[in-house]
Scaffold this motif. Structure first.
Motif, mmCIF file in Angstrom:
data_model
loop_
_atom_site.group_PDB
_atom_site.id
_atom_site.type_symbol
_atom_site.label_atom_id
_atom_site.label_comp_id
_atom_site.label_asym_id
_atom_site.label_seq_id
_atom_site.Cartn_x
_atom_site.Cartn_y
_atom_site.Cartn_z
ATOM 1 N N PRO A 76 28.598 35.573 52.058
ATOM 2 C CA PRO A 76 29.381 36.262 50.731
ATOM 3 C C PRO A 76 30.779 36.861 51.043
ATOM 4 O O PRO A 76 32.006 36.565 50.611
ATOM 5 N N VAL A 77 30.754 37.309 52.391
ATOM 6 C CA VAL A 77 32.059 37.873 52.819
ATOM 7 C C VAL A 77 33.295 37.027 52.933
ATOM 8 O O VAL A 77 34.235 36.930 52.569
ATOM 9 N N LYS A 78 32.666 36.027 53.780
ATOM 10 C CA LYS A 78 33.773 34.787 53.956
ATOM 11 C C LYS A 78 34.167 34.006 52.826
ATOM 12 O O LYS A 78 35.347 33.551 52.615
ATOM 13 N N LYS A 79 33.053 34.098 51.794
ATOM 14 C CA LYS A 79 33.437 33.518 50.421
ATOM 15 C C LYS A 79 34.525 34.063 49.751
ATOM 16 O O LYS A 79 35.561 33.430 49.327
ATOM 17 N N ARG A 80 34.176 35.654 49.660
ATOM 18 C CA ARG A 80 35.163 36.258 49.131
ATOM 19 C C ARG A 80 36.610 36.374 49.723
ATOM 20 O O ARG A 80 37.569 36.270 49.176
ATOM 21 N N ALA A 81 36.630 36.028 51.055
ATOM 22 C CA ALA A 81 38.027 36.218 51.815
ATOM 23 C C ALA A 81 38.664 34.857 51.631
ATOM 24 O O ALA A 81 39.809 35.001 51.090
ATOM 25 N N LYS A 82 37.884 33.911 51.360
ATOM 26 C CA LYS A 82 38.650 32.714 51.035
ATOM 27 C C LYS A 82 39.278 32.717 49.531
ATOM 28 O O LYS A 82 40.314 32.116 49.209
ATOM 29 N N GLU A 83 38.175 33.243 48.532
ATOM 30 C CA GLU A 83 38.941 33.322 47.376
ATOM 31 C C GLU A 83 40.032 34.335 47.009
ATOM 32 O O GLU A 83 40.975 33.944 46.375
ATOM 33 N N GLU A 84 39.959 35.510 47.883
ATOM 34 C CA GLU A 84 41.391 36.151 48.161
ATOM 35 C C GLU A 84 42.476 35.390 48.594
ATOM 36 O O GLU A 84 43.576 35.699 48.153
ATOM 37 N N ALA A 85 42.433 34.864 49.425
ATOM 38 C CA ALA A 85 43.446 33.999 50.379
ATOM 39 C C ALA A 85 43.832 32.977 49.181
ATOM 40 O O ALA A 85 45.162 32.818 49.228
ATOM 41 N N ALA A 86 42.955 32.281 48.560
ATOM 42 C CA ALA A 86 43.720 31.191 47.532
ATOM 43 C C ALA A 86 44.401 31.954 46.381
ATOM 44 O O ALA A 86 45.181 31.252 45.888
ATOM 45 N N ASN A 87 43.854 33.365 45.979
ATOM 46 C CA ASN A 87 44.289 33.705 44.772
ATOM 47 C C ASN A 87 45.768 34.575 45.302
ATOM 48 O O ASN A 87 46.674 34.792 44.254
ATOM 49 N N SER A 88 46.195 34.789 46.494
ATOM 50 C CA SER A 88 47.389 35.583 46.973
ATOM 51 C C SER A 88 48.587 34.495 47.112
ATOM 52 O O SER A 88 48.463 33.180 46.877
#
Length: 272
Positions: free
Chosen positions: A260-272
């Motif tokens: 979950p942590v890695k998935k959230r990190a990828k989503e934040e990176a995609a939205n930034s």
């Protein structure tokens, strides 16, 4: 058996090597033998253990002792595996100090399974309890031990090579008779050939040629020095298996926790 006794035996064997009865493997030709117990999953051959015991009893025990080996272990699984009755009968051929009320008289009695094998009869004959571990048959480059890593210590091979290494040549020096031996360092040994072939008659009909007798007694002496080798191998295999399973579980747990942590990190990176 205490660690102190083991250390004492090994040091005694090394000290007695100076007499010419036994020595290390340096400088001699050692035959590599494929014993049944050498591989990681190898086991002692029960029939070979019993033949080796017979060779020791009828030939070697006249000089050499096994004072740190309890007679009762002849009935343990993985070794000669003799029946309880056979062990009791075998023990009676030896004598043990009488520890009863009249012990100060120095009397002896028939040995029983809880007694140990007798000591060496000859002061120049080293005890064989740990001889298969006290001798190194193989030597690689000094300090590296590469050959021993691949071939093992080679203690049984060293004993076997000594027993079959006599050439028949003799010489006398300083009142001592020496025998030429291709496996002994320096090429000459003060111990006369203990085996000649056809020294014993095996009940199972196995060949009693010199090489076979020497191989059987060498294997038996390896068991005497390492009676719990099979148990250690089994425990080691179970330990490695458990560590492997644990490693897989820890890896899967790590992936699950951090997913979950890695998935959230990828989503934040995609939205930034």
């Amino acid at each position: 058996m205490s660690i102190k006794k083991y250390v004492t035996t090994a040091l005694t064997a090394l000290t007695l090597s100076a007499t010419g009865a036994v020595s290390g493997g340096d400088g001699g030709h050692i035959h590599d033998t494929d014993f049944s117990f050498e591989s990681p999953f190898g086991t002692y051959d029960q029939a070979q253990m019993q033949r080796g015991l017979q060779v020791y009893t009828e030939v070697c025990s006249s000089c050499h002792g096994l004072q740190y080996v309890p007679i009762r272990t002849l009935g343990d699984e993985g070794g000669p595996s003799m029946s309880a009755e056979a062990v009791r009968e075998y023990a009676t051929q030896f004598e043990a100090p009488d520890t009863g009320p009249d012990a100060e008289l120095g009397d002896t009695r028939d040995a029983i399974p809880t007694d140990h094998f007798p000591m060496s009869n000859d002061p120049n004959a080293p005890d064989l309890s740990l001889m298969a571990k006290a001798r190194a048959g193989y030597h690689g480059p000094y300090g590296l031990g590469l050959s021993q890593l691949i071939n093992g210590m080679g203690g049984p091979e060293y004993i076997l090579s000594i027993l079959v290494g006599y050439t028949g040549e003799e010489k006398e020096e300083a009142g001592t008779l020496f025998y030429e031996n291709t496996a002994f360092p320096g090429g000459w040994i003060s111990m006369p050939p203990p085996l000649y072939g056809e020294d014993v008659d095996f009940e199972d009909g196995h060949s009693n040629e010199l090489h076979h007798e020497a191989e059987d007694v060498s294997a038996f002496l390896m068991w005497a020095a390492e009676p719990k080798m099979m148990a250690r191998k089994k425990a080691g295999f179970i330990g490695v298996l458990m560590l492997t399973v644990l490693s897989v579980l820890l890896y899967a747990t790590n992936k699950r926790i951090w997913a979950p942590v890695k998935k959230r990190a990828k989503e934040e990176a995609a939205n930034s």
